[in-house]
Design a protein around this motif. Structure first.
Motif, short mmCIF file in Angstrom:
data_model
loop_
_atom_site.label_atom_id
_atom_site.label_comp_id
_atom_site.label_asym_id
_atom_site.label_seq_id
_atom_site.Cartn_x
_atom_site.Cartn_y
_atom_site.Cartn_z
N ASP A 183 0.84 -1.20 0.00
CA ASP A 183 0.00 0.00 0.00
C ASP A 183 0.87 1.25 0.00
O ASP A 183 1.94 1.28 0.63
CB ASP A 183 -0.91 0.04 1.23
CG ASP A 183 -2.13 -0.86 1.11
OD1 ASP A 183 -2.33 -1.43 0.03
OD2 ASP A 183 -2.87 -0.98 2.10
N THR A 184 0.40 2.28 -0.69
CA THR A 184 1.12 3.57 -0.73
C THR A 184 0.16 4.72 -0.45
O THR A 184 0.27 5.79 -1.04
CB THR A 184 1.81 3.77 -2.09
OG1 THR A 184 0.82 3.69 -3.14
CG2 THR A 184 2.89 2.73 -2.34
N THR A 185 -0.79 4.49 0.47
CA THR A 185 -1.82 5.50 0.72
C THR A 185 -1.26 6.75 1.39
O THR A 185 -1.92 7.80 1.41
CB THR A 185 -2.95 4.93 1.59
OG1 THR A 185 -2.40 4.49 2.84
CG2 THR A 185 -3.61 3.74 0.90
N GLY A 186 -0.04 6.66 1.94
CA GLY A 186 0.56 7.84 2.57
C GLY A 186 1.29 8.75 1.61
O GLY A 186 1.70 9.85 1.98
N HIS A 187 1.44 8.31 0.36
CA HIS A 187 2.22 9.09 -0.61
C HIS A 187 1.52 10.40 -0.95
O HIS A 187 0.34 10.44 -1.25
CB HIS A 187 2.45 8.27 -1.88
CG HIS A 187 3.31 8.95 -2.89
ND1 HIS A 187 4.58 9.38 -2.60
CD2 HIS A 187 3.08 9.29 -4.19
CE1 HIS A 187 5.11 9.94 -3.68
NE2 HIS A 187 4.21 9.91 -4.65
N ASN A 188 2.26 11.48 -0.86
CA ASN A 188 1.79 12.84 -1.14
C ASN A 188 0.72 13.27 -0.14
O ASN A 188 -0.10 14.14 -0.43
CB ASN A 188 1.26 12.98 -2.57
CG ASN A 188 1.20 14.43 -3.03
OD1 ASN A 188 1.95 15.28 -2.54
ND2 ASN A 188 0.29 14.73 -3.95
N ASN A 189 0.73 12.69 1.05
CA ASN A 189 -0.20 13.07 2.10
C ASN A 189 0.08 14.51 2.53
O ASN A 189 1.17 14.83 2.97
CB ASN A 189 -0.05 12.11 3.30
CG ASN A 189 -1.09 12.31 4.38
OD1 ASN A 189 -1.23 13.40 4.92
ND2 ASN A 189 -1.80 11.25 4.70
N LYS A 190 -0.92 15.37 2.38
CA LYS A 190 -0.81 16.79 2.71
C LYS A 190 0.33 17.49 2.00
O LYS A 190 0.79 18.57 2.40
CB LYS A 190 -0.68 16.99 4.23
CG LYS A 190 -1.91 16.55 5.02
CD LYS A 190 -1.76 16.89 6.48
CE LYS A 190 -3.01 16.48 7.26
NZ LYS A 190 -4.21 17.22 6.85
N GLY A 191 0.84 16.86 0.94
CA GLY A 191 1.95 17.44 0.20
C GLY A 191 3.25 17.47 0.99
O GLY A 191 4.19 18.19 0.63
#
Length: 328
Positions: A304-312
Motif C-alpha cells: 500500500d502507498t496511501t501515505g504518498h503525497n499526504n498533505k503534500g
C-alpha cells in the motif's frame, strides 16, 4: 486519508555527533552524498525540545517528576488493565532500550528530561506488587534510580494527573510498567516488548528492524519496503542536512519511525545509504541517505502507498532516498 495531528509547531531538531551524516551514527560506513536541503530553515524553534512544545520548556510540574515514588500501587490504566502508579497515582513506565540484567538506564540527556527517572529512595509497595522486585541502579550522574524486576522506572513529563498514560507506546519503546516488571496489558507494542524480554533479554539498543527491499511500483517507480512489506516514507519537515526531526509527539501515532536495520541485510539499496539517527526520546530511527524514515498506519496491506503525497508533505521514499514522483 487519515488526519494527522501535529503538536502545534512542535519540531525537535537533532544534530549528529559529527558534522557529517555518514559518521559513527551511520554505522561508520562511507558518508552518503548529503547536500543541504532546498529550504534549510528550521521549522519551529524546538531544538533539543523533548516535549514537542517548540519552546524548549518543560511542561508544568515536570521538574517534580524525578522525586521518590512513595508507595507503588497497582491501578487500572484505561485500555491496558493493571499498571503501576506512584503514591499520587501518576503512571510509571519502563523503556525497552534499558536492560534488567544487569539493570542499566539508557535514557540520558533530552530523553531524561522527557522521561524523568524515579528516585530510588522512599519506595515501598502495596498489595499486588512483590517487594522483592524493588531495587535501584546508579545512573551516569551518580544518582540512584528505582528499579522494578531490574527495569529502571520513569515518569512521563506530559502526564499531568493521576491516571494519565500518554507515554504508552511512544516511539514503540515506552510502556506502562506492569506489576511484575513487564509492559502492562496488551497495549501498543507491549506484547512484542514482553516477547523480546522472555526470549533473550538482550539490550534493546542492539535490536534492529527487519530487512529492507527495493521494489518496483508500476506508478511510483522504485520504492523501499520493510520486512513486512510496508512502504516507507520521508517527511518534508525533516531534513537530511542539517539533520533534524519534524515528526514528534502525536505525529508518531500516525507515522511510525522505522527501526534501524543492519546495512548488510538490504536488497536493492546501496548499503552506504543506510544509517540511523537518535530521536528526542532516545530511540533510534532508520535513515536512508540521511533522511529519517517512517511507515504509515493508514497502509493496511503490503505494498500500500496511501501515505504518498499526504498533505503534500509525506512521500514514499525511493531506493536512493529521494521522494517518489507524484502521479496525476
Amino acid at each position: 486519508m487519515r488526519r494527522e495531528i501535529f503538536a502545534g509547531s512542535a519540531v525537535a531538531v537533532l544534530m549528529l555527533t559529527t558534522a557529517a551524516c555518514g559518521s559513527s551514527d551511520n554505522y561508520g560506513g562511507k558518508a552518503p552524498a548529503v547536500q543541504p536541503v532546498g529550504d534549510s530553515k528550521q521549522v519551529g524553534s524546538g531544538y533539543g525540545d523533548p516535549y514537542g512544545s517548540g519552546s524548549g520548556a518543560a511542561p508544568a510540574g515536570a521538574a517534580d517528576k524525578s522525586g521518590p515514588a512513595g508507595e507503588l500501587k497497582v491501578s487500572e490504566i484505561q485500555g491496558l488493565g493493571s499498571g503501576v502508579t506512584d503514591s499520587a497515582g501518576i503512571t510509571l513506565y519502563r523503556f525497552d532500550k534499558d536492560t534488567p540484567k544487569p539493570p542499566k538506564s539508557n535514557c540520558e540527556g533530552d530523553c531524561a528530561a522527557a522521561w524523568p527517572a524515579v528516585a530510588a529512595n522512599d519506595a515501598s509497595v502495596s498489595a499486588g506488587i512483590d517487594a522483592a522486585l524493588l531495587g535501584s541502579v546508579e545512573r551516569s550522574d551518580g544518582t540512584k534510580q528505582l528499579t522494578l524486576a531490574g527495569w529502571p522506572v520513569y515518569r512521563y513529563a506530559k502526564d499531568v494527573k493521576a491516571g494519565d498514560a500518554l507515554g504508552e507506546g511512544v516511539g514503540g519503546t515506552w510502556h506502562v510498567l506492569g506489576p511484575g516488571g513487564k509492559p502492562a496489558g496488551a497495549g501498543k507494542g507491549a506484547a512484542a516488548g514482553a516477547e523480546k524480554e522472555e526470549k533473550d533479554e538482550k539490550p534493546a539498543a542492539e535490536a534492529k528492524g527487519g530487512e529492507l527491499t527495493a521494489v518496483q511500483n508500476p506508478e511510483l517507480g522504485t520504492l523501499v519496503e520493510d520486512a513486512e512489506g510496508k512502504t516507507l516514507y520521508r517527511f518534508d519537515k525533516d531534513s537530511a542536512w542539517p539533520m533534524k526531526i519534524g515528526c514528534v509527539g502525536a505525529c508518531t501515532d500516525t507515522w511510525k519511525p522505522a527501526l534501524p536495520v543492519d546495512k548488510n541485510k538490504v536488497s536493492g539499496i546501496a548499503p552506504e545509504l543506510i544509517g540511523k539517527v537518535k530521536r528526542p526520546d532516545g530511540t533510534e530511527q532508520l535513515t536512508i541517505d540521511c533522511w529519517p524514515v517512517y511507515s504509515f498506519t493508514g497502509d493496511k496491506e503490503p505494498g500500500d502507498t496511501t501515505g504518498h503525497n499526504n498533505k503534500g508533505l509525506w512521500f514514499a521514499i525511493t531506493d536512493k532516498g529521494k521522494k517518489a514522483k507524484v502521479v496525476g
